[in-house]
Each structure stands twice: as C-alpha cells, then as structure tokens.
Design a protein around this motif. Structure first.
Motif, short mmCIF file in Angstrom:
data_model
loop_
_atom_site.label_atom_id
_atom_site.label_comp_id
_atom_site.label_asym_id
_atom_site.label_seq_id
_atom_site.Cartn_x
_atom_site.Cartn_y
_atom_site.Cartn_z
N MET A 1 0.80 -1.14 0.03
CA MET A 1 -0.12 0.11 -0.17
C MET A 1 0.89 1.24 -0.03
O MET A 1 1.90 1.41 0.75
CB MET A 1 -0.98 -0.11 1.25
CG MET A 1 -1.87 1.19 1.16
SD MET A 1 -3.13 1.00 2.45
CE MET A 1 -4.19 -0.29 1.96
N ALA A 2 0.48 2.26 -0.86
CA ALA A 2 1.28 3.46 -0.99
C ALA A 2 1.22 4.37 0.27
O ALA A 2 1.96 5.38 0.61
CB ALA A 2 0.81 4.29 -2.22
N ALA A 142 -6.42 10.23 -5.60
CA ALA A 142 -5.61 9.44 -6.88
C ALA A 142 -6.75 8.51 -7.46
O ALA A 142 -6.51 8.25 -8.83
CB ALA A 142 -4.89 8.18 -5.91
N ARG A 143 -7.86 8.14 -7.01
CA ARG A 143 -8.87 7.69 -7.76
C ARG A 143 -9.40 8.22 -9.04
O ARG A 143 -9.73 7.43 -10.00
CB ARG A 143 -10.08 7.18 -6.80
CG ARG A 143 -9.51 6.06 -5.71
CD ARG A 143 -10.81 5.65 -4.84
NE ARG A 143 -11.91 4.84 -5.42
CZ ARG A 143 -11.69 3.59 -5.66
NH1 ARG A 143 -10.94 3.00 -5.50
NH2 ARG A 143 -12.94 3.02 -6.09
N PHE A 144 -9.31 9.55 -8.83
CA PHE A 144 -10.06 10.27 -9.94
C PHE A 144 -8.87 11.19 -10.67
O PHE A 144 -9.55 12.11 -11.47
CB PHE A 144 -11.10 11.17 -9.37
CG PHE A 144 -12.26 10.71 -8.73
CD1 PHE A 144 -13.31 10.31 -9.98
CD2 PHE A 144 -12.57 9.99 -7.74
CE1 PHE A 144 -14.65 9.63 -9.66
CE2 PHE A 144 -13.74 9.40 -7.38
CZ PHE A 144 -14.66 9.05 -8.37
N THR A 162 -3.88 2.98 -2.24
CA THR A 162 -3.33 1.76 -2.65
C THR A 162 -2.25 1.64 -3.69
O THR A 162 -2.27 2.73 -4.29
CB THR A 162 -4.40 0.55 -3.15
OG1 THR A 162 -4.76 1.18 -4.20
CG2 THR A 162 -5.54 0.44 -2.19
N ASP A 163 -1.18 0.77 -3.86
CA ASP A 163 -0.44 0.87 -4.78
C ASP A 163 -0.95 1.09 -6.26
O ASP A 163 -0.61 1.61 -7.17
CB ASP A 163 0.50 -0.46 -4.97
CG ASP A 163 1.76 -0.36 -3.65
OD1 ASP A 163 1.61 0.41 -2.79
OD2 ASP A 163 2.23 -1.54 -3.41
N GLU A 164 -1.91 0.20 -6.29
CA GLU A 164 -2.64 0.08 -7.76
C GLU A 164 -3.42 1.44 -7.99
O GLU A 164 -3.26 1.96 -9.16
CB GLU A 164 -3.82 -0.93 -7.52
CG GLU A 164 -3.27 -2.39 -7.60
CD GLU A 164 -2.87 -2.63 -6.19
OE1 GLU A 164 -1.96 -3.78 -6.27
OE2 GLU A 164 -3.14 -1.87 -5.18
N GLU A 165 -3.68 2.19 -7.33
CA GLU A 165 -4.28 3.54 -7.50
C GLU A 165 -3.39 4.56 -7.58
O GLU A 165 -3.52 5.46 -8.56
CB GLU A 165 -5.37 3.92 -5.94
CG GLU A 165 -6.58 3.22 -5.70
CD GLU A 165 -6.95 3.28 -4.22
OE1 GLU A 165 -8.47 3.23 -4.27
OE2 GLU A 165 -6.53 3.84 -3.61
N LEU A 196 5.67 6.31 -8.68
CA LEU A 196 5.21 7.53 -9.68
C LEU A 196 6.31 7.60 -10.79
O LEU A 196 5.80 7.99 -11.79
CB LEU A 196 5.53 8.88 -8.50
CG LEU A 196 4.20 9.03 -7.76
CD1 LEU A 196 4.75 10.11 -6.55
CD2 LEU A 196 3.07 9.42 -8.37
N SER A 197 7.53 7.32 -10.36
CA SER A 197 8.49 7.43 -11.49
C SER A 197 8.07 6.47 -12.77
O SER A 197 8.21 6.77 -14.01
CB SER A 197 9.87 7.15 -10.90
OG SER A 197 10.04 5.82 -10.84
N GLU A 198 7.37 5.42 -12.48
CA GLU A 198 6.82 4.54 -13.26
C GLU A 198 5.77 5.10 -14.16
O GLU A 198 5.32 4.26 -15.15
CB GLU A 198 6.59 3.12 -12.85
CG GLU A 198 8.05 2.36 -12.20
CD GLU A 198 7.87 1.07 -11.43
OE1 GLU A 198 6.68 0.88 -11.38
OE2 GLU A 198 8.94 0.67 -11.15
#
Length: 249
Positions: A1-2, A142-144, A162-165, A196-198
């Motif tokens: 999780m981020a 992040a979600r939006f 989350t990492d995915e978000e 974020l870099s990715e």
C-alpha cells in the motif's frame, strides 16, 4: 500500500481561527461549501477540495477561501453526507473508527466525487479542475486523477492509497509529506516515489521536517514549525496548480 489506512492521528487536530467567507450550496443532494474568486463570475479553473475526516469545518473552509483568493473557484463537498467526524467526539471516545470507515468507503464516496465533477464540467463549464486531497481525501484524489476527471492533483499527508491506485494516475501529482507520519511513512514515501516514476507523470514530493500527519490542515498553529509548514504546503499547492495549468492549458 502506498499509504497506510487511517489511524488515530487522522482523527485528531486543532481547529483554526478565522471566519469563512464563502457560501453553502447544494449539488444534487450534496451539501457543498463554495468560495468564488473576486471579479470572476465564470471561472474557467476550479479546485476541488477533498477533505480529511472532519469534512466541512472552519479549517477546510478557510483553505477553500485561500484558493479562491488565488483565482480559483473552490469547491468543498460534504463527502460524508453529514457523517463527518468531530474532533471533540473523538477526544471524548464517542467514535468507533472501524465502524465509521465501513460506512465511508469508495462505494459511498466515489459517486459523490463523480457528481461534483460532473456539475463542474457540465453545469459550470469549468475547463480545468485541480484537486487538493487532505489525508482521507488523498485516496479519492488518486482514484479520480484521470483524463476527463481531475486534471491536476495535490495531496497533503495522504492516507489509504493503494499501490494500484497510485500506479493508475493519468495526470500530474504533487505531495506534501510530514517527517513524522505513521500513515505515510518514510518507507512508503520512497515506495511511492518508485511508483510515481513508473507512471510517466510529472510529480513532486516535498518533505517537511518538524511536523506530523495532518500538519497542512489541522495542526497547532501556535507552534512556529507547524504554521510555517501549513503555509508552505499551501503555497506548494498553488505553485503546482499554476505551473501545470500554464504548461498543459
């Protein structure tokens, strides 16, 4: 999780002094505080403020007023449909955090954010929407943070992302982080930098020493480091929005 789930530090803080100058309106059935930039009846740029768990109260209203003073239509919706936290209730032990969080997850919050974004785009014809997400609100930023939704993002001491978000953002993101933060820890900051870099998106992460989680919206402003951190975090948001709008307008 981020960033970690909300904890006790997300439910404590200090109320700030000042008088809000905006007004309350209804967007559909969503109670919303709105602050308008002086001399601009049809603003083309807006800041959507996604609040911490305390929702619409003096601190968040004053931040909305500050965004309006800098030329943005500032919109602060009640994400919780009246179910916001109160600092005194938490301090008195009247809040069951897990129960509250179970009532205020994405199934409840996402449709409200979607409705406000649609209102800004379709009813007010706003061209560019920036967003400032504080603590709890950082997750929904992040979600939006997607094409056609939120164009530019800023978050202070985010929680519950989350990492995915974070990996799925499609637009620029700026973050204000606290040195002492059990939610957005040093390890999670570094992990977030890697994610974020990715993404390929323009991003910024500023770290403020001597402050704790919540410093950008509900810290004790009688302490000089807190006051400095809060003011500089706000200036970070304004500078980020102004730059991104000038580049990507």
């Amino acid at each position: 999780m981020a960033s970690n789930p909300p904890s006790n530090c997300c439910f404590t803080g200090f109320k700030h002094e000042g008088t809000a100058t905006g007004e309350m309106i209804s967007i559909g059935n969503i109670s919303t505080y709105i602050a308008r930039p002086k001399g601009d009846d049809t603003p083309q740029k807006a800041v959507l403020i996604l609040s911490d768990v305390f929702g619409i109260f003096t601190n968040s209203q004053l931040i909305a007023d500050d965004f309006a003073a800098n030329g943005y239509l500032a919109v602060l919706p009640d994400l919780f449909a009246g179910d916001k936290m109160d600092i005194s209730d938490f301090e008195a032990g009247r809040i069951n955090i897990p129960e509250w969080l179970s009532r205020n997850g994405p199934d409840a919050i996402d449709p409200r954010v979607e409705s406000v974004l649609r209102y800004l785009r379709e009813s007010l014809s706003v061209k560019k929407i920036a967003c400032a997400g504080y603590c709890f609100g950082g997750k929904y930023l992040a979600r939006f943070l997607k094409q056609g939704k939120i164009d530019i993002g800023y978050t202070a001491h985010p929680s519950f992302i989350t990492d995915e978000e974070l990996a799925a953002i499609e637009n620029p993101l700026s973050i204000s982080a606290a040195e002492t933060d059990q939610i957005f820890t040093r390890e999670l900051r570094h992990k977030s930098e890697e994610i974020l870099s990715e993404t390929g998106q323009h991003y910024q992460l500023n770290l403020f020493s001597g402050v704790e989680h919540g410093f950008a919206i509900r810290s004790d402003l009688t302490k000089p480091k807190n006051k400095f951190g809060k003011e500089q975090a706000f200036l970070q948001a304004i500078a980020w929005f102004n730059f991104e709008l000038s580049v990507y307008a």
